[in-house]
Scaffold this active site. Structure first.
Site, PDB file in Angstrom:
ATOM      1  CE  LYS A 169      -3.960   2.106   2.423  1.00 15.40           C
ATOM      2  NZ  LYS A 169      -4.915   2.022   3.547  1.00 15.40           N
ATOM      3  CB  SER A 176      -8.341   3.934   2.427  1.00 11.48           C
ATOM      4  OG  SER A 176      -7.535   3.289   3.407  1.00 11.48           O
ATOM      5  CB  SER A 181      -8.845   1.124   5.365  1.00 13.47           C
ATOM      6  OG  SER A 181      -9.551   2.298   5.132  1.00 13.47           O
TER       7      SER A 181
HETATM    8  N1  GLN Z   1     -13.514   4.524   5.535  1.00 11.96           N
HETATM    9  C1  GLN Z   1     -13.037   5.024   6.794  1.00 11.96           C
HETATM   10  C2  GLN Z   1     -12.659   6.463   6.652  1.00 11.96           C
HETATM   11  O1  GLN Z   1     -12.900   7.003   5.645  1.00 11.96           O
HETATM   12  C3  GLN Z   1     -11.891   4.185   7.271  1.00 11.96           C
HETATM   13  C4  GLN Z   1     -10.632   4.505   6.596  1.00 11.96           C
HETATM   14  C5  GLN Z   1      -9.477   3.665   7.072  1.00 11.96           C
HETATM   15  O2  GLN Z   1      -9.632   2.668   7.767  1.00 11.96           O
HETATM   16  N2  GLN Z   1      -8.292   4.125   6.726  1.00 11.96           N
HETATM   17  O3  GLN Z   1     -12.122   7.062   7.511  1.00 11.96           O
END
Ligand code: GLN
Length: 496
Positions: free
Chosen positions: A79, A154, A178
């Protein structure tokens, strides 16, 4: 079977037996990337030359008689929120375009030490803020099951890379879901370790009290092998836990739930959940019962408030963490023509460099932390956080693990929620409690929804440092589905 369709454990064994070289394995995956990634867009950067070089090094060490670990020579997609000294690191943001960090994240270092071959860096929502990968400044990633749908976020580049057989393994970070949410909607395994169980050093910070690196894989055992490879105490991270890594690989091999107490979270499921998700979840419950688990319903009343609490805490921390992107130290700098003050250059750089969602979060967080509002917003959210941790503690007096659907729906169409932040935030309804309390939680595939044929995920939550339980139950579910269907549950390679 082609090398790209083998699991990490199998590839490791083939290489150890000398049946195939790490260079051949790397080349097969690079060819697959060249074949499909123009359609999927999982990668922001492909490091073909350095991947082959790493693979050659593994082959040379093996030829010299060195005893290597189980993942030596196995390709991985990384990532693009972890620093890598030999590749760009953008966090999916324009503000870090062209940034080359001078150091490796601890997770990166440990991947290299385990002999994993880093194929490149994967796409993500800008600074890991989002649930669809549409917030990337470099364009969306597509779901290999349906190219018009999102791969979750994400860590959507990482989930799509593994689901489309471009890599058997990938890394992710889970701040509010995410890893688990993208794993669920692309039909793979994704694990959020206990907070502090994997190092944040060199992970570009979003919300430091929540950010947790973790693995993606197509099997539970593969995820456990990767988990073990990069987790464990790190002196470079002050919140790193000083404890042994839970026996995750052993647990994945054990794959047995007889007598285990499983709690279904009453607050998650039913109304508002896609019927196909509910149906697959019910089947998983029955499956666990048939394997000898004792399934009961458990109430965790504060979980209902997890989403609003998260959307105060995470933006508050991000508003502080992202202050460092000022155009002076890293990446982008605009309008620095010698006539403007440093303050103007900073403001113009941030205006040009951050996307809409990141700006929304910075504003929300700055507001929640401002004097006069701090207690009402941030303070209250922190109290909710304590209540959620207490709900988990009480639940784990009654049961060994908690289960729920990972997400309320399957993968949604690209664009459908892009202009509706609330709809987007709801994708993480079930995953956020484990982040707020720091617990371990995994998502494993549990079939496909009848109405759209798309993958559904089962979430298994365990106590802090009970990561091995997630793997034990996840592997039991995986094995039971395989026995039932006579092969992997989601055996069809997504048509690309
Ligand atoms: N979708 C969540 C957010 O937008 C979680 C994101 C994540 O875990 N990095 O914050």
């Amino acid at each position: 079977m082609s090398l790209t369709h083998r699991n990490a454990a199998e590839l490791g064994a083939l290489m150890a037996a000398g049946e195939v070289s790490a260079v051949e394995v790397a080349q097969a995956h690079l060819d697959r990337v060249a074949e499909v990634d123009s359609r999927v867009h999982a990668f922001l950067h492909v490091a073909a030359e350095s991947a082959l070089e790493q693979a050659r090094a593994v082959d040379a060490r093996r030829a010299a008689g060195e005893k290597l670990g189980p993942l030596a020579g196995v390709p991985i997609a990384h990532k693009d929120v972890f620093t890598t000294r030999d590749m760009p690191t953008t966090a999916g943001s324009k503000i870090l375009e062209g940034y080359r960090p001078p150091y490796d994240a601890t997770v990166t270092t440990r991947l290299r030490e385990a002999g994993l071959v880093i194929l490149g860096k994967t796409n993500l929502d800008e600074f890991a803020m989002g649930s669809s990968t549409e917030n990337s400044a470099y364009g969306p990633t597509r779901n290999p099951w349906d190219l018009d749908r999102v791969p979750g976020g994400s860590s959507g580049g990482s989930s799509a890379a593994v689901a489309s057989y471009q890599a058997p393994l990938s890394t992710g970070t889970d701040t509010g879901g995410s890893i688990r949410q993208p794993a669920a909607v692309t039909g793979i395994v994704g694990m959020k370790p206990t907070y502090g169980g994997s190092s944040r050093y060199g992970l570009i910070a979003f919300a430091s009290s929540l950010d947790t690196p973790g693995p993606f894989a197509r099997t539970v055992l593969d995820a456990a092998l990767l988990h073990e490879a990069f987790s464990g105490h790190d002196v470079m991270d002050t919140t790193s836990i000083h404890a042994e890594v839970p026996p995750v690989v052993e647990a994945a091999r054990q794959a047995d739930v007889a007598g285990l107490r499983v709690g279904v979270v009453r607050e998650f499921g039913g109304e508002g959940y896609q019927p196909g998700v509910t149906a697959r979840f019910q089947e998983a419950v029955e499956l666990l019962e048939s394997l000898g688990a004792k399934v009961t319903e458990v109430s965790c009343p504060s979980f209902t408030y997890a989403l609003p609490a998260y959307y105060l805490i995470a933006p508050s921390e991000c508003s502080s963490n992202l202050a460092r992107f000022d155009g002076m130290r890293y990446g982008l700098r605009v309008a620095d023509d010698g006539t403007r003050s440093a303050e103007e250059v900073m403001a113009l750089t941030r205006a040009a460099g951050f996307g809409a969602e990141v700006k929304r979060r910075i504003m929300l967080g700055t507001y929640a932390l401002s004097s006069g509002y701090y207690d009402a917003y941030y303070g209250s959210a922190q109290k909710v956080r304590t209540l959620i941790a207490r709900d988990f503690e009480a639940a784990f007096h009654q049961v060994d693990v908690l289960i729920s659907p990972t997400t309320p729906t399957t993968a949604f169409p690209i664009g459908e929620r892009a202009d509706d932040p609330m709809a987007m935030y709801l994708a993480d309804l079930c995953t956020i409690p484990a982040n707020l309390a720091g617990n371990a939680a995994i998502s494993v595939p549990c079939g496909r929804a009848d109405e759209d044929g798309l993958p559904v995920g089962l979430q298994i939550m365990a106590p802090v440092l009970g990561d091995d339980r997630c793997y034990r139950v996840g592997a039991a579910v995986e094995k039971a589905f395989e026995d039932r269907w006579g092969g992997p549950l989601l055996k069809e390679a997504p048509s690309l």
